[in-house]
Design a protein around this motif. Structure first.
Motif, mmCIF file in Angstrom:
data_model
loop_
_atom_site.group_PDB
_atom_site.id
_atom_site.type_symbol
_atom_site.label_atom_id
_atom_site.label_comp_id
_atom_site.label_asym_id
_atom_site.label_seq_id
_atom_site.Cartn_x
_atom_site.Cartn_y
_atom_site.Cartn_z
ATOM 1 N N SER A 40 0.824 -1.209 0.000
ATOM 2 C CA SER A 40 0.000 0.000 0.000
ATOM 3 C C SER A 40 0.850 1.246 0.000
ATOM 4 O O SER A 40 0.381 2.324 0.297
ATOM 5 C CB SER A 40 -0.901 0.032 1.228
ATOM 6 O OG SER A 40 -1.832 -0.996 1.146
ATOM 7 N N LEU A 79 3.187 1.884 2.040
ATOM 8 C CA LEU A 79 3.463 2.320 3.403
ATOM 9 C C LEU A 79 4.899 1.992 3.766
ATOM 10 O O LEU A 79 5.502 1.097 3.200
ATOM 11 C CB LEU A 79 2.544 1.577 4.376
ATOM 12 C CG LEU A 79 1.059 1.791 4.191
ATOM 13 C CD1 LEU A 79 0.297 0.866 5.114
ATOM 14 C CD2 LEU A 79 0.698 3.219 4.508
ATOM 15 N N PRO A 92 4.701 0.221 9.388
ATOM 16 C CA PRO A 92 3.249 0.028 9.318
ATOM 17 C C PRO A 92 2.869 -1.218 8.540
ATOM 18 O O PRO A 92 1.919 -1.896 8.875
ATOM 19 C CB PRO A 92 2.743 1.286 8.617
ATOM 20 C CG PRO A 92 3.792 2.293 8.816
ATOM 21 C CD PRO A 92 5.087 1.523 8.877
ATOM 22 N N LEU A 115 2.653 -4.248 10.472
ATOM 23 C CA LEU A 115 1.501 -4.308 11.374
ATOM 24 C C LEU A 115 0.222 -4.771 10.680
ATOM 25 O O LEU A 115 -0.789 -4.989 11.324
ATOM 26 C CB LEU A 115 1.255 -2.936 12.011
ATOM 27 C CG LEU A 115 2.263 -2.505 13.064
ATOM 28 C CD1 LEU A 115 1.910 -1.109 13.545
ATOM 29 C CD2 LEU A 115 2.281 -3.464 14.240
ATOM 30 N N PHE A 116 0.283 -4.928 9.342
ATOM 31 C CA PHE A 116 -0.906 -5.357 8.614
ATOM 32 C C PHE A 116 -1.494 -6.622 9.211
ATOM 33 O O PHE A 116 -2.689 -6.827 9.231
ATOM 34 C CB PHE A 116 -0.556 -5.642 7.145
ATOM 35 C CG PHE A 116 -0.609 -4.430 6.289
ATOM 36 C CD1 PHE A 116 -0.758 -3.172 6.853
ATOM 37 C CD2 PHE A 116 -0.516 -4.539 4.918
ATOM 38 C CE1 PHE A 116 -0.795 -2.058 6.059
ATOM 39 C CE2 PHE A 116 -0.554 -3.423 4.120
ATOM 40 C CZ PHE A 116 -0.689 -2.188 4.689
ATOM 41 N N VAL A 152 -4.087 -6.238 11.800
ATOM 42 C CA VAL A 152 -5.347 -5.554 11.514
ATOM 43 C C VAL A 152 -6.573 -6.424 11.761
ATOM 44 O O VAL A 152 -7.519 -5.998 12.422
ATOM 45 C CB VAL A 152 -5.337 -4.991 10.075
ATOM 46 C CG1 VAL A 152 -6.726 -4.535 9.679
ATOM 47 C CG2 VAL A 152 -4.364 -3.833 10.001
ATOM 48 N N VAL A 192 -7.248 -6.504 15.379
ATOM 49 C CA VAL A 192 -7.798 -5.226 15.866
ATOM 50 C C VAL A 192 -9.277 -5.143 15.533
ATOM 51 O O VAL A 192 -10.108 -4.803 16.371
ATOM 52 C CB VAL A 192 -7.031 -4.038 15.239
ATOM 53 C CG1 VAL A 192 -7.776 -2.739 15.514
ATOM 54 C CG2 VAL A 192 -5.618 -3.983 15.796
ATOM 55 N N ASP A 251 -3.784 12.501 -6.904
ATOM 56 C CA ASP A 251 -3.926 12.979 -5.526
ATOM 57 C C ASP A 251 -2.561 12.987 -4.833
ATOM 58 O O ASP A 251 -2.220 13.920 -4.098
ATOM 59 C CB ASP A 251 -4.918 12.088 -4.759
ATOM 60 C CG ASP A 251 -5.301 12.676 -3.396
ATOM 61 O OD1 ASP A 251 -5.144 13.899 -3.199
ATOM 62 O OD2 ASP A 251 -5.753 11.912 -2.526
ATOM 63 N N ILE A 296 -3.836 4.577 9.508
ATOM 64 C CA ILE A 296 -3.778 3.908 8.199
ATOM 65 C C ILE A 296 -3.871 2.395 8.367
ATOM 66 O O ILE A 296 -4.530 1.711 7.582
ATOM 67 C CB ILE A 296 -2.504 4.318 7.426
ATOM 68 C CG1 ILE A 296 -2.616 5.778 6.995
ATOM 69 C CG2 ILE A 296 -2.310 3.439 6.196
ATOM 70 C CD1 ILE A 296 -1.422 6.308 6.239
ATOM 71 N N GLU A 297 -3.220 1.891 9.398
ATOM 72 C CA GLU A 297 -3.328 0.454 9.673
ATOM 73 C C GLU A 297 -4.785 0.027 9.816
ATOM 74 O O GLU A 297 -5.201 -0.998 9.287
ATOM 75 C CB GLU A 297 -2.588 0.099 10.965
ATOM 76 C CG GLU A 297 -1.086 0.143 10.859
ATOM 77 C CD GLU A 297 -0.594 -0.783 9.763
ATOM 78 O OE1 GLU A 297 0.295 -0.333 9.014
ATOM 79 O OE2 GLU A 297 -1.106 -1.896 9.633
ATOM 80 N N ALA A 298 -5.522 0.848 10.541
ATOM 81 C CA ALA A 298 -6.937 0.529 10.758
ATOM 82 C C ALA A 298 -7.735 0.646 9.464
ATOM 83 O O ALA A 298 -8.756 -0.028 9.291
ATOM 84 C CB ALA A 298 -7.518 1.463 11.814
ATOM 85 N N VAL A 319 -6.758 -0.106 6.397
ATOM 86 C CA VAL A 319 -6.394 -1.056 5.343
ATOM 87 C C VAL A 319 -7.530 -2.000 4.905
ATOM 88 O O VAL A 319 -7.756 -2.161 3.703
ATOM 89 C CB VAL A 319 -5.131 -1.847 5.753
ATOM 90 C CG1 VAL A 319 -4.907 -3.047 4.837
ATOM 91 C CG2 VAL A 319 -3.926 -0.924 5.705
ATOM 92 N N PRO A 320 -8.274 -2.620 5.818
ATOM 93 C CA PRO A 320 -9.321 -3.546 5.348
ATOM 94 C C PRO A 320 -10.317 -2.889 4.387
ATOM 95 O O PRO A 320 -10.770 -3.523 3.433
ATOM 96 C CB PRO A 320 -10.020 -3.978 6.648
ATOM 97 C CG PRO A 320 -8.981 -3.814 7.698
ATOM 98 C CD PRO A 320 -8.193 -2.608 7.300
ATOM 99 N N GLU A 341 -8.711 -2.344 0.947
ATOM 100 C CA GLU A 341 -8.352 -3.563 0.223
ATOM 101 C C GLU A 341 -9.587 -4.404 -0.117
ATOM 102 O O GLU A 341 -9.444 -5.577 -0.472
ATOM 103 C CB GLU A 341 -7.379 -4.400 1.065
ATOM 104 C CG GLU A 341 -6.085 -3.678 1.437
ATOM 105 C CD GLU A 341 -5.145 -3.527 0.258
ATOM 106 O OE1 GLU A 341 -5.277 -4.280 -0.712
ATOM 107 O OE2 GLU A 341 -4.283 -2.629 0.300
ATOM 108 N N LEU A 368 -8.370 6.072 -0.359
ATOM 109 C CA LEU A 368 -7.748 6.873 0.704
ATOM 110 C C LEU A 368 -7.257 8.202 0.156
ATOM 111 O O LEU A 368 -6.592 8.229 -0.883
ATOM 112 C CB LEU A 368 -6.566 6.106 1.306
ATOM 113 C CG LEU A 368 -5.879 6.770 2.499
ATOM 114 C CD1 LEU A 368 -6.748 6.682 3.740
ATOM 115 C CD2 LEU A 368 -4.518 6.117 2.766
#
Lengths: 275, 164
Positions: A5, A7, A11, A14-15, A18, A21, A155, B50-52, B54-55, B58, B66
């Protein structure tokens, strides 16, 4: 596999966390948040940063109302630079917004031309190095008809220029890039709505508070950043748009107002290009 | 038996040693500077947000897009900030808030032009929270961010958003 992505490595690593979380996240009910806030007493708590929507956000909504004739509203104007960096910043914003229109029209040649123009303008603004990768990606995305990627790069280009300007303490130029982008998007939106008026589509032009934010931001720019006749026109146009960009009692922006918005924004765009 | 070095050999050896030391010092300084620069450009609140996100970015069908632009600032525990932002009818938006302090508890909510709660759903998980909005009308909306329980004040926060 971890998706790319764009990133940084930390980060991205950390995917994998997710889903966990998301699993343990607490859904909120309305009781967890105040049901109302007093928007008249916000002054001290308001974040100063104004993020101006990119044209694509507005176009995405407009497209949900049916097919639009985007190609008809491409301007395909030559950019002539004159050494006035403030005007160049406005032009940069305008060209990026043209890029979004060209993507909507899926006009490959125009998108590629805009990719090259972006590079040219970024050179004049002294940020060519930061933009080169984006410009190349715009051109390559057009070659492969990857319109989502081109939109993302447009963008990204806009934001890279704004961030780089701010790092160089050129905040005024960063604001002018944003204002130019908004102007270009507003011109295209107003032209499309004027062409094929409907109350639903006209409502997208209801932007009175955003317009006030933009006008305030523009007013606060230092005088040296507004040197030239074109910047008098910008002030006048922003003032002229204020009574027009709002809905009437029916929840629509009146046809006559849409026509005036179209005229004012087109005139200003033409003036920026021709100077 | 080793031969005794000449004075020119001694001088050359000293020069080489000084060069090695100088290179080591410069490398160390560069590495330290690079570390600081990387630290300076990574905003942890934004990274968590941004981590939050991602789902939703994607999704196989109709993913959210984004925006590159984002908001950030600092807040003391118990304080709130309001972001004003133009939204457009028929679009759908997600906003994600992240705070640099993992033990903090954050929240994000969206209100319409009359100050009424205007969100379709919201969730929070410690230092990350998110809210989805389907605006009924185009216009300015008010995004309220709040932080509680941060060990160090003020706490750094970042908000990113996406639309479709």
């Amino acid at each position: 596999m971890i998706p790319n992505s764009g990133l940084p490595a930390f980060p991205r690593a950390l995917f994998t966390l997710v889903p966990a979380v998301a699993l343990f996240a607490q859904p909120l009910t309305a009781q967890d948040a105040p049901a109302t806030i007093d928007i008249k007493s916000l002054k001290v708590d308001v974040v100063d940063d104004v993020i101006i929507p990119i044209p694509q956000e507005i176009f995405a909504s407009l497209d949900k109302l049916g097919d639009q004739n985007w190609g008809r509203h491409l301007q395909d104007k030559d950019v002539k630079l004159d050494g006035n960096r403030s005007r160049t910043a406005l032009l940069f914003g305008l060209v990026i917004s043209e890029g979004f229109i060209a993507v909507q029209a899926e006009n490959r040649d125009e998108v590629k031309r805009i990719g090259r123009e972006v590079l040219n303008l970024s050179g004049a603004l002294g940020v060519r190095g930061a933009v080169q990768g984006h410009a190349q990606a715009i051109i390559e995305g057009a070659d492969s008809d990857d319109w989502s990627d081109v939109r993302r790069e447009l963008d990204g280009t806009r934001q890279t220029v704004i961030s780089t300007m701010k790092e160089l303490s050129d905040d005024a130029l960063a604001d002018l890039v944003s204002i130019g982008g908004w102007l270009g998007g507003t011109r295209a939106l107003a032209a499309l709505v004027a062409d094929n008026y409907s109350p639903d589509a006209s409502e997208l032009l209801h932007q009175p508070d955003l317009l006030i934010q933009i006008a305030n931001r523009y007013r606060r720019l230092p005088a040296k950043a507004k040197d030239g006749e074109i910047f008098v026109r910008v002030s006048e146009t922003l003032e002229g748009l204020k009574p027009l960009m709002r809905v009437n009692g029916d929840g629509a922006v009146a046809k006559a107002a849409v026509d005036q918005i179209n005229q004012l924004s087109t005139d200003l765009t033409d003036a920026v290009y021709s100077n | 038996m080793p031969s005794t070095p000449t004075s020119s050999q001694v001088i050359a050896r000293r020069c080489r040693r000084r060069t090695v030391v100088a290179v080591a010092v410069v490398s160390t300084v560069c590495a330290l500077l690079a570390t600081r620069l990387v630290y300076a450009f990574v905003h942890e609140g934004k990274s968590f947000a941004i981590e939050a996100a991602v789902p939703q970015l994607e999704l196989k069908e109709n993913p959210f897009v984004l925006r590159e632009a984002w908001w950030n600032g600092e807040l003391n525990s118990g304080d709130t900030k309001i972001i004003q932002h133009q939204l457009f009818k028929r679009n759908e938006y997600w906003f994600w808030l992240g705070c640099s302090q993992t033990e903090s508890k954050v929240s994000i909510h969206v209100y319409d032009s009359e100050g009424k709660l205007a969100e379709a759903e919201a969730w929070q998980d410690q230092n990350v929270a998110a809210v989805r909005v389907v605006p009924k009308n185009s216009g300015i909306y008010y995004i309220r961010v709040a932080i509680e329980g941060a060990e160090e004040n003020p706490a750094e926060w970042g908000v990113v958003y996406a639309y479709r």
